[in-house]
Design a protein around this motif. Structure first.
Motif, PDB file in Angstrom:
ATOM      1  N   THR A   1       0.840  -1.163   0.026  1.00  0.00           N
ATOM      2  CA  THR A   1       0.089   0.011   0.043  1.00  0.00           C
ATOM      3  C   THR A   1       0.719   1.387   0.025  1.00  0.00           C
ATOM      4  O   THR A   1       0.629   2.191  -0.645  1.00  0.00           O
ATOM      5  N   HIS A   2       1.958   1.347   0.847  1.00  0.00           N
ATOM      6  CA  HIS A   2       2.751   2.516   0.969  1.00  0.00           C
ATOM      7  C   HIS A   2       3.311   2.837  -0.292  1.00  0.00           C
ATOM      8  O   HIS A   2       3.502   3.809  -0.997  1.00  0.00           O
ATOM      9  N   LEU A   3       4.042   1.680  -1.001  1.00  0.00           N
ATOM     10  CA  LEU A   3       4.749   1.812  -2.399  1.00  0.00           C
ATOM     11  C   LEU A   3       3.738   2.365  -3.507  1.00  0.00           C
ATOM     12  O   LEU A   3       4.053   3.269  -4.061  1.00  0.00           O
ATOM     13  N   ASP A   4       2.457   1.897  -3.527  1.00  0.00           N
ATOM     14  CA  ASP A   4       1.339   2.322  -4.284  1.00  0.00           C
ATOM     15  C   ASP A   4       1.161   3.511  -4.163  1.00  0.00           C
ATOM     16  O   ASP A   4       1.122   4.445  -5.184  1.00  0.00           O
ATOM     17  N   SER A   5       1.012   4.152  -3.042  1.00  0.00           N
ATOM     18  CA  SER A   5       0.762   5.545  -2.600  1.00  0.00           C
ATOM     19  C   SER A   5       2.059   6.424  -3.280  1.00  0.00           C
ATOM     20  O   SER A   5       1.719   7.560  -3.761  1.00  0.00           O
ATOM     21  N   LEU A   6       3.164   6.127  -2.789  1.00  0.00           N
ATOM     22  CA  LEU A   6       4.381   6.765  -3.229  1.00  0.00           C
ATOM     23  C   LEU A   6       4.525   6.837  -4.970  1.00  0.00           C
ATOM     24  O   LEU A   6       4.605   8.043  -5.133  1.00  0.00           O
ATOM     25  N   LEU A   7       4.275   5.980  -5.243  1.00  0.00           N
ATOM     26  CA  LEU A   7       4.251   5.810  -6.749  1.00  0.00           C
ATOM     27  C   LEU A   7       3.243   6.789  -7.502  1.00  0.00           C
ATOM     28  O   LEU A   7       3.394   7.261  -8.294  1.00  0.00           O
ATOM     29  N   THR A   8       2.077   6.698  -7.017  1.00  0.00           N
ATOM     30  CA  THR A   8       1.015   7.449  -7.451  1.00  0.00           C
ATOM     31  C   THR A   8       1.263   9.182  -7.183  1.00  0.00           C
ATOM     32  O   THR A   8       1.140   9.865  -8.210  1.00  0.00           O
ATOM     33  N   ARG A   9       1.944   9.298  -6.198  1.00  0.00           N
ATOM     34  CA  ARG A   9       2.383  10.610  -5.852  1.00  0.00           C
ATOM     35  C   ARG A   9       3.567  11.064  -6.752  1.00  0.00           C
ATOM     36  O   ARG A   9       3.668  12.268  -7.198  1.00  0.00           O
ATOM     37  N   LEU A  10       4.585  10.190  -7.030  1.00  0.00           N
ATOM     38  CA  LEU A  10       5.584  10.354  -7.907  1.00  0.00           C
ATOM     39  C   LEU A  10       5.086  10.637  -9.510  1.00  0.00           C
ATOM     40  O   LEU A  10       6.102  11.098 -10.234  1.00  0.00           O
ATOM     41  N   ALA A  11       3.975  10.053  -9.719  1.00  0.00           N
ATOM     42  CA  ALA A  11       3.831   9.923 -11.251  1.00  0.00           C
ATOM     43  C   ALA A  11       3.653  11.255 -11.912  1.00  0.00           C
ATOM     44  O   ALA A  11       3.288  12.278 -11.114  1.00  0.00           O
ATOM     45  N   PRO A  12       4.085  11.538 -13.270  1.00  0.00           N
ATOM     46  CA  PRO A  12       4.158  10.130 -14.156  1.00  0.00           C
ATOM     47  C   PRO A  12       5.805   9.664 -14.101  1.00  0.00           C
ATOM     48  O   PRO A  12       6.531  10.571 -13.728  1.00  0.00           O
ATOM     49  N   LEU A  13       5.810   8.250 -14.297  1.00  0.00           N
ATOM     50  CA  LEU A  13       6.949   7.620 -14.091  1.00  0.00           C
ATOM     51  C   LEU A  13       7.534   7.150 -15.651  1.00  0.00           C
ATOM     52  O   LEU A  13       6.643   6.768 -16.240  1.00  0.00           O
ATOM     53  N   SER A  14       8.669   7.591 -16.018  1.00  0.00           N
ATOM     54  CA  SER A  14       9.171   6.927 -17.499  1.00  0.00           C
ATOM     55  C   SER A  14       9.769   5.549 -17.150  1.00  0.00           C
ATOM     56  O   SER A  14       9.757   4.709 -17.975  1.00  0.00           O
ATOM     57  N   VAL A  15      10.612   5.349 -16.054  1.00  0.00           N
ATOM     58  CA  VAL A  15      11.425   4.136 -15.858  1.00  0.00           C
ATOM     59  C   VAL A  15      11.114   3.772 -14.591  1.00  0.00           C
ATOM     60  O   VAL A  15      11.424   4.527 -13.457  1.00  0.00           O
ATOM     61  N   VAL A  16      11.057   2.516 -14.220  1.00  0.00           N
ATOM     62  CA  VAL A  16      11.104   2.004 -12.949  1.00  0.00           C
ATOM     63  C   VAL A  16      11.776   0.530 -12.987  1.00  0.00           C
ATOM     64  O   VAL A  16      11.952  -0.196 -13.343  1.00  0.00           O
ATOM     65  N   HIS A  17      13.034   0.715 -11.887  1.00  0.00           N
ATOM     66  CA  HIS A  17      13.784  -0.250 -11.873  1.00  0.00           C
ATOM     67  C   HIS A  17      13.591  -1.096 -10.460  1.00  0.00           C
ATOM     68  O   HIS A  17      13.315  -0.322  -9.416  1.00  0.00           O
ATOM     69  N   LEU A  18      13.528  -2.399 -10.520  1.00  0.00           N
ATOM     70  CA  LEU A  18      13.221  -3.192  -9.364  1.00  0.00           C
ATOM     71  C   LEU A  18      14.420  -4.037  -8.945  1.00  0.00           C
ATOM     72  O   LEU A  18      15.145  -4.299  -9.944  1.00  0.00           O
ATOM     73  N   ALA A  19      14.710  -3.959  -7.631  1.00  0.00           N
ATOM     74  CA  ALA A  19      15.742  -4.906  -7.237  1.00  0.00           C
ATOM     75  C   ALA A  19      15.692  -5.479  -5.768  1.00  0.00           C
ATOM     76  O   ALA A  19      14.697  -4.700  -5.155  1.00  0.00           O
ATOM     77  N   SER A  20      16.376  -6.525  -5.445  1.00  0.00           N
ATOM     78  CA  SER A  20      16.225  -7.079  -4.164  1.00  0.00           C
ATOM     79  C   SER A  20      17.572  -7.130  -3.592  1.00  0.00           C
ATOM     80  O   SER A  20      18.565  -7.617  -4.324  1.00  0.00           O
ATOM     81  N   THR A  21      17.563  -7.238  -2.182  1.00  0.00           N
ATOM     82  CA  THR A  21      18.878  -7.382  -1.513  1.00  0.00           C
ATOM     83  C   THR A  21      19.206  -9.021  -1.813  1.00  0.00           C
ATOM     84  O   THR A  21      20.089  -9.445  -1.227  1.00  0.00           O
ATOM     85  N   GLU A  22      18.281  -9.772  -1.898  1.00  0.00           N
ATOM     86  CA  GLU A  22      18.435 -11.299  -1.940  1.00  0.00           C
ATOM     87  C   GLU A  22      18.393 -11.615  -3.372  1.00  0.00           C
ATOM     88  O   GLU A  22      17.737 -10.985  -4.359  1.00  0.00           O
ATOM     89  N   ARG A  23      19.017 -12.750  -3.488  1.00  0.00           N
ATOM     90  CA  ARG A  23      19.081 -13.493  -4.983  1.00  0.00           C
ATOM     91  C   ARG A  23      17.721 -14.226  -5.229  1.00  0.00           C
ATOM     92  O   ARG A  23      16.914 -14.740  -4.608  1.00  0.00           O
ATOM     93  N   ALA A  24      17.255 -13.688  -6.629  1.00  0.00           N
ATOM     94  CA  ALA A  24      16.087 -14.315  -6.961  1.00  0.00           C
ATOM     95  C   ALA A  24      16.254 -15.494  -8.046  1.00  0.00           C
ATOM     96  O   ALA A  24      15.412 -15.988  -8.604  1.00  0.00           O
ATOM     97  N   GLN A  25      17.595 -15.905  -8.065  1.00  0.00           N
ATOM     98  CA  GLN A  25      18.065 -17.005  -8.842  1.00  0.00           C
ATOM     99  C   GLN A  25      18.714 -18.093  -7.676  1.00  0.00           C
ATOM    100  O   GLN A  25      19.224 -17.906  -6.839  1.00  0.00           O
ATOM    101  N   LEU A  26      18.644 -19.337  -8.010  1.00  0.00           N
ATOM    102  CA  LEU A  26      19.178 -20.354  -7.332  1.00  0.00           C
ATOM    103  C   LEU A  26      20.705 -20.255  -7.624  1.00  0.00           C
ATOM    104  O   LEU A  26      21.294 -19.754  -8.624  1.00  0.00           O
ATOM    105  N   PRO A  27      21.203 -20.649  -6.390  1.00  0.00           N
ATOM    106  CA  PRO A  27      22.985 -20.717  -6.338  1.00  0.00           C
ATOM    107  C   PRO A  27      23.185 -21.632  -7.509  1.00  0.00           C
ATOM    108  O   PRO A  27      22.454 -22.823  -7.769  1.00  0.00           O
ATOM    109  N   SER A  28      24.602 -21.678  -8.244  1.00  0.00           N
ATOM    110  CA  SER A  28      24.891 -22.272  -9.103  1.00  0.00           C
ATOM    111  C   SER A  28      25.256 -23.797  -8.716  1.00  0.00           C
ATOM    112  O   SER A  28      25.710 -24.514  -9.554  1.00  0.00           O
ATOM    113  N   SER A  29      25.252 -24.257  -7.365  1.00  0.00           N
ATOM    114  CA  SER A  29      25.519 -25.484  -7.376  1.00  0.00           C
ATOM    115  C   SER A  29      24.370 -26.468  -7.900  1.00  0.00           C
ATOM    116  O   SER A  29      23.373 -26.281  -8.061  1.00  0.00           O
ATOM    117  N   LYS A  30      24.985 -27.588  -7.992  1.00  0.00           N
ATOM    118  CA  LYS A  30      23.951 -28.815  -8.542  1.00  0.00           C
ATOM    119  C   LYS A  30      22.797 -29.198  -7.977  1.00  0.00           C
ATOM    120  O   LYS A  30      21.850 -29.448  -8.155  1.00  0.00           O
TER     121      LYS A  30
END
Length: 117
Positions: A53-82
């Motif tokens: 909810t807070h992110l949605d409200s902030l993005l609405t307040r900042l609109a219009p947006l030309s580019v939005v980059h998303l990132a996480s502090t955690e890996r979204a991919q599996l480690p390379s181990s088998k």
């Protein structure tokens, strides 16, 4: 840019995410020859994992947006181990799902797009 920290050591924040948003916003010029027209603003807050909810409200307040980059502090991919552990697989799935949810939140809001204005 939106950075999501999914690491929460406290049980009180299990259903919340720590988010950081950096936005390039227009700046009032101090005089006619002031060359700086934009500035970076930084927002840091907790938000609900399910509805953001807070992110949605902030993005609405900042609109219009030309580019939005998303990132996480955690890996979204599996480690390379088998043979990744079940915990690693579960964590990677959680992060990937969260990033997909945030991407859907941004793309489902037509009023955020810069080309609508």
């Amino acid at each position: 840019a939106i950075v999501v920290d999914t690491c929460t050591s406290s049980t009180q924040h299990q259903q919340q995410l720590r988010m950081a948003v950096v936005a390039l916003v227009p700046r009032k010029r101090t005089h006619a020859k002031d060359p700086i027209s934009m500035e970076l603003q930084h927002y840091l807050f907790w938000d609900d994992k399910r509805v953001c909810t807070h992110l949605d409200s902030l993005l609405t307040r900042l609109a219009p947006l030309s580019v939005v980059h998303l990132a996480s502090t955690e890996r979204a991919q599996l480690p390379s181990s088998k043979n990744p552990s079940a915990a690693a697989v579960h964590k990677a799935q959680q992060v990937a799902s969260l990033l997909e949810t945030l991407a859907h939140l941004v793309s489902s809001r037509p009023h955020l797009a810069a080309d609508n204005n």
